[in-house]
Design a protein around this motif. Structure first.
Motif, mmCIF file in Angstrom:
data_model
loop_
_atom_site.group_PDB
_atom_site.id
_atom_site.type_symbol
_atom_site.label_atom_id
_atom_site.label_comp_id
_atom_site.label_asym_id
_atom_site.label_seq_id
_atom_site.Cartn_x
_atom_site.Cartn_y
_atom_site.Cartn_z
ATOM 1 N N GLY A 16 0.799 -1.207 0.000
ATOM 2 C CA GLY A 16 0.000 0.000 0.000
ATOM 3 C C GLY A 16 0.837 1.264 0.000
ATOM 4 O O GLY A 16 2.076 1.221 -0.007
ATOM 5 N N SER A 17 0.149 2.398 0.005
ATOM 6 C CA SER A 17 0.799 3.708 0.015
ATOM 7 C C SER A 17 0.234 4.539 1.158
ATOM 8 O O SER A 17 -0.867 4.281 1.641
ATOM 9 C CB SER A 17 0.551 4.440 -1.305
ATOM 10 N N LEU A 18 1.006 5.519 1.531
ATOM 11 C CA LEU A 18 0.588 6.383 2.632
ATOM 12 C C LEU A 18 1.112 7.793 2.384
ATOM 13 O O LEU A 18 2.285 7.970 2.047
ATOM 14 C CB LEU A 18 1.142 5.841 3.949
ATOM 15 N N ARG A 19 0.227 8.776 2.501
ATOM 16 C CA ARG A 19 0.670 10.166 2.453
ATOM 17 C C ARG A 19 0.568 10.753 3.851
ATOM 18 O O ARG A 19 -0.500 10.792 4.441
ATOM 19 C CB ARG A 19 -0.162 11.008 1.482
ATOM 20 N N LEU A 20 1.683 11.193 4.335
ATOM 21 C CA LEU A 20 1.745 11.810 5.651
ATOM 22 C C LEU A 20 1.704 13.332 5.504
ATOM 23 O O LEU A 20 1.824 13.858 4.391
ATOM 24 C CB LEU A 20 3.030 11.380 6.365
ATOM 25 N N SER A 21 1.515 14.007 6.615
ATOM 26 C CA SER A 21 1.522 15.462 6.627
ATOM 27 C C SER A 21 2.352 15.958 7.783
ATOM 28 O O SER A 21 2.392 15.334 8.846
ATOM 29 C CB SER A 21 0.101 16.018 6.761
ATOM 30 N N CYS A 22 2.994 17.084 7.554
ATOM 31 C CA CYS A 22 3.734 17.782 8.614
ATOM 32 C C CYS A 22 3.276 19.233 8.567
ATOM 33 O O CYS A 22 3.555 19.934 7.589
ATOM 34 C CB CYS A 22 5.230 17.660 8.370
ATOM 35 N N VAL A 23 2.555 19.651 9.590
ATOM 36 C CA VAL A 23 1.996 20.989 9.626
ATOM 37 C C VAL A 23 2.745 21.832 10.645
ATOM 38 O O VAL A 23 2.993 21.378 11.774
ATOM 39 C CB VAL A 23 0.492 20.958 9.978
ATOM 40 N N ALA A 24 3.075 23.053 10.248
ATOM 41 C CA ALA A 24 3.769 23.967 11.143
ATOM 42 C C ALA A 24 2.800 24.970 11.729
ATOM 43 O O ALA A 24 1.875 25.425 11.051
ATOM 44 C CB ALA A 24 4.871 24.699 10.403
ATOM 45 N N SER A 25 3.020 25.301 12.979
ATOM 46 C CA SER A 25 2.262 26.370 13.622
ATOM 47 C C SER A 25 3.217 27.229 14.417
ATOM 48 O O SER A 25 4.308 26.796 14.778
ATOM 49 C CB SER A 25 1.167 25.796 14.531
ATOM 50 N N GLY A 26 2.818 28.470 14.649
ATOM 51 C CA GLY A 26 3.646 29.373 15.429
ATOM 52 C C GLY A 26 4.625 30.169 14.602
ATOM 53 O O GLY A 26 5.174 31.163 15.068
ATOM 54 N N SER A 27 4.893 29.717 13.394
ATOM 55 C CA SER A 27 5.794 30.422 12.496
ATOM 56 C C SER A 27 5.645 29.838 11.097
ATOM 57 O O SER A 27 4.939 28.860 10.902
ATOM 58 C CB SER A 27 7.242 30.303 12.978
ATOM 59 N N THR A 28 6.320 30.432 10.145
ATOM 60 C CA THR A 28 6.201 29.979 8.768
ATOM 61 C C THR A 28 7.262 28.942 8.420
ATOM 62 O O THR A 28 8.353 28.935 8.981
ATOM 63 C CB THR A 28 6.335 31.177 7.803
ATOM 64 N N LEU A 29 6.920 28.080 7.465
ATOM 65 C CA LEU A 29 7.881 27.098 6.958
ATOM 66 C C LEU A 29 8.723 27.658 5.819
ATOM 67 O O LEU A 29 9.628 26.983 5.337
ATOM 68 C CB LEU A 29 7.145 25.855 6.443
ATOM 69 N N ASP A 30 8.420 28.881 5.395
ATOM 70 C CA ASP A 30 8.990 29.420 4.153
ATOM 71 C C ASP A 30 10.507 29.342 4.093
ATOM 72 O O ASP A 30 11.070 29.185 3.020
ATOM 73 C CB ASP A 30 8.568 30.876 3.961
ATOM 74 N N TYR A 31 11.170 29.481 5.219
ATOM 75 C CA TYR A 31 12.632 29.568 5.209
ATOM 76 C C TYR A 31 13.299 28.325 5.791
ATOM 77 O O TYR A 31 14.471 28.351 6.171
ATOM 78 C CB TYR A 31 13.083 30.814 5.972
ATOM 79 N N LEU A 32 12.531 27.238 5.840
ATOM 80 C CA LEU A 32 13.059 26.012 6.430
ATOM 81 C C LEU A 32 13.156 24.881 5.413
ATOM 82 O O LEU A 32 12.241 24.671 4.621
ATOM 83 C CB LEU A 32 12.163 25.545 7.573
#
Length: 125
Positions: A16-32
């Motif tokens: 099978g397949s799996l799509r995971l998620s990583c959500v950021a809060s408190g700041s932006t992911l733009d520079y990471l």
């Protein structure tokens, strides 16, 4: 304070397949750069994929097979790792981590400053 939260893990059948998620809060992911790591019981943590801040560079542990892919949507502050053709050997806790962008992202855990708590992926029939 940036926080990363993973979701999408669970029990999956082999193949099978799996799509995971990583959500950021408190700041932006733009520079990471965002890396994905996994750790199975009794084993060391292993980097499996990463993506740079702009999504233009992606590194995966098995680039030849293409089982691990990763994408990001900075507008949603979210990174989406995907694993295809799962096998029981992929069973592990999967965690995302962030570090200030440095060009090419890395599968080495050192240098990553922000870590999520992880999501369990279990592959079993």
């Amino acid at each position: 304070q940036l926080q990363l939260v993973e979701s999408g893990g669970g029990l999956v059948r082999p193949g099978g397949s799996l799509r995971l998620s990583c959500v950021a809060s408190g700041s932006t992911l733009d520079y990471l750069d965002i890396g994905w790591f996994r750790q199975a019981p009794g084993q060391e943590r292993e980097g499996v994929s990463c993506i740079d801040s702009r999504g233009s560079t992606v590194v995966s542990v098995d680039s030849g097979n293409g089982r691990f892919t990763i994408s990001r949507d900075n507008a949603k502050n979210t990174v989406y790792p995907r694993i295809d053709s799962l096998s029981p050997e992929d069973t592990a806790v999967y965690s995302c981590a962030g570090r200030p962008t440095g060009g090419l992202c890395s599968l080495e855990s050192s240098g990553y400053e922000y870590w999520g708590r992880g999501t369990q992926v279990t592959v079993s029939s």
